[in-house]
Design a protein around this motif. Structure first.
Motif, mmCIF file in Angstrom:
data_model
loop_
_atom_site.group_PDB
_atom_site.id
_atom_site.type_symbol
_atom_site.label_atom_id
_atom_site.label_comp_id
_atom_site.label_asym_id
_atom_site.label_seq_id
_atom_site.Cartn_x
_atom_site.Cartn_y
_atom_site.Cartn_z
ATOM 1 N N ILE A 169 0.850 -1.201 0.000
ATOM 2 C CA ILE A 169 0.000 0.000 0.000
ATOM 3 C C ILE A 169 0.880 1.243 0.000
ATOM 4 N N ASP A 170 1.984 1.209 0.722
ATOM 5 C CA ASP A 170 2.905 2.355 0.748
ATOM 6 C C ASP A 170 3.442 2.657 -0.644
ATOM 7 N N ASP A 171 3.786 1.615 -1.420
ATOM 8 C CA ASP A 171 4.293 1.825 -2.777
ATOM 9 C C ASP A 171 3.221 2.423 -3.678
ATOM 10 N N VAL A 172 1.991 1.955 -3.561
ATOM 11 C CA VAL A 172 0.890 2.503 -4.366
ATOM 12 C C VAL A 172 0.672 3.970 -4.006
ATOM 13 N N GLN A 173 0.679 4.273 -2.722
ATOM 14 C CA GLN A 173 0.497 5.656 -2.283
ATOM 15 C C GLN A 173 1.655 6.544 -2.735
ATOM 16 N N GLU A 174 2.867 6.011 -2.732
ATOM 17 C CA GLU A 174 4.032 6.772 -3.188
ATOM 18 C C GLU A 174 3.939 7.047 -4.686
ATOM 19 N N LEU A 175 3.549 6.045 -5.474
ATOM 20 C CA LEU A 175 3.376 6.247 -6.916
ATOM 21 C C LEU A 175 2.314 7.315 -7.164
ATOM 22 N N THR A 176 1.221 7.246 -6.449
ATOM 23 C CA THR A 176 0.147 8.232 -6.586
ATOM 24 C C THR A 176 0.662 9.630 -6.268
ATOM 25 N N ARG A 177 1.418 9.752 -5.189
ATOM 26 C CA ARG A 177 1.969 11.055 -4.771
ATOM 27 C C ARG A 177 2.909 11.606 -5.841
ATOM 28 N N LEU A 178 3.773 10.741 -6.370
ATOM 29 C CA LEU A 178 4.740 11.191 -7.367
ATOM 30 C C LEU A 178 4.060 11.550 -8.697
ATOM 31 N N LEU A 179 3.072 10.765 -9.117
ATOM 32 C CA LEU A 179 2.346 11.087 -10.348
ATOM 33 C C LEU A 179 1.583 12.402 -10.200
ATOM 34 N N HIS A 180 1.006 12.625 -9.036
ATOM 35 C CA HIS A 180 0.315 13.892 -8.795
ATOM 36 C C HIS A 180 1.305 15.063 -8.890
ATOM 37 N N ALA A 181 2.457 14.902 -8.288
ATOM 38 C CA ALA A 181 3.478 15.952 -8.358
ATOM 39 C C ALA A 181 3.885 16.208 -9.800
ATOM 40 N N LEU A 182 4.062 15.155 -10.570
ATOM 41 C CA LEU A 182 4.445 15.308 -11.970
ATOM 42 C C LEU A 182 3.352 15.985 -12.774
ATOM 43 N N SER A 183 2.093 15.585 -12.568
ATOM 44 C CA SER A 183 0.997 16.142 -13.359
ATOM 45 C C SER A 183 0.699 17.589 -12.995
ATOM 46 N N THR A 184 0.988 17.995 -11.767
ATOM 47 C CA THR A 184 0.734 19.374 -11.358
ATOM 48 C C THR A 184 1.959 20.267 -11.536
ATOM 49 N N GLY A 185 3.113 19.673 -11.778
ATOM 50 C CA GLY A 185 4.331 20.458 -11.941
ATOM 51 C C GLY A 185 4.923 20.926 -10.622
ATOM 52 N N VAL A 186 4.454 20.369 -9.541
ATOM 53 C CA VAL A 186 4.950 20.741 -8.214
ATOM 54 C C VAL A 186 5.942 19.667 -7.778
ATOM 55 N N PRO A 187 7.185 20.044 -7.472
ATOM 56 C CA PRO A 187 8.173 19.034 -7.054
ATOM 57 C C PRO A 187 7.685 18.269 -5.829
ATOM 58 N N PRO A 188 7.919 16.958 -5.816
ATOM 59 C CA PRO A 188 7.469 16.154 -4.668
ATOM 60 C C PRO A 188 8.280 16.508 -3.426
ATOM 61 N N ARG A 189 7.608 16.414 -2.321
ATOM 62 C CA ARG A 189 8.284 16.598 -1.022
ATOM 63 C C ARG A 189 8.523 15.223 -0.445
ATOM 64 N N SER A 190 9.692 15.016 0.096
ATOM 65 C CA SER A 190 10.025 13.706 0.691
ATOM 66 C C SER A 190 9.342 13.504 2.001
#
Length: 154
Positions: free
Chosen positions: A133-154
């Motif tokens: 579940i953590d990996d799915v949530q991480e992929l979702t977070r990173l794709l959202h960051a990519l689609s919005t143009g906002v750099p992901p926060r660690s």
């Protein structure tokens, strides 16, 4: 043996990501084409995409649909006309603008879409079955960051 510089390594990593997106987009295009054909033999993937956008938005004007699809309003108008002829979409007067109509899915369109989606409803669940579940949530977070143009926060 020389080590890569950071810019070269980043470029190579981004090129690999582009290649994977290319493969993913090809798969998505094939799924759209298959879904369109199951919705109505001969239906083009763009019409299926227009229809699913109408369904997702529930009620939408032709102009807003064209903007959402980033498509020519004339082409979208022809597509909507085809969807109406199939009985999948209906127009109702826009109470806020007498010159405009609101588009929505018909019960027949919603029924056909449910039939089309039924066999593939578990495709993503199955593909991600072995993922945590953590990996799915991480992929979702990173794709959202990519689609919005906002750099992901660690």
């Amino acid at each position: 043996m020389t080590t890569d510089s950071a810019p070269e390594a980043r470029t190579r990593a981004v090129r690999a990501l582009e290649a994977e997106f290319g493969e993913l987009f090809t798969r998505v295009r094939q799924l759209l084409a298959d879904s369109a054909h199951r919705m109505s033999p001969g239906m083009l993937p763009g019409a299926y995409k227009a229809f699913t956008t109408i369904v997702r938005r529930e009620v939408i004007t032709l102009s807003a649909l064209a903007e959402s699809l980033m498509a020519d309003k004339g082409q979208v108008s022809r597509t909507v006309r085809d969807l109406e002829q199939l009985g999948f979409v209906q127009r109702t007067p826009d109470p806020d603008d007498g010159r405009s109509s609101l588009l929505s899915a018909t019960p027949l369109g919603l029924e056909r879409l449910a039939e089309v989606r039924r066999p593939q409803s578990s495709t993503l669940l199955t593909a991600l079955d072995e993922w945590s579940i953590d990996d799915v949530q991480e992929l979702t977070r990173l794709l959202h960051a990519l689609s919005t143009g906002v750099p992901p926060r660690s």
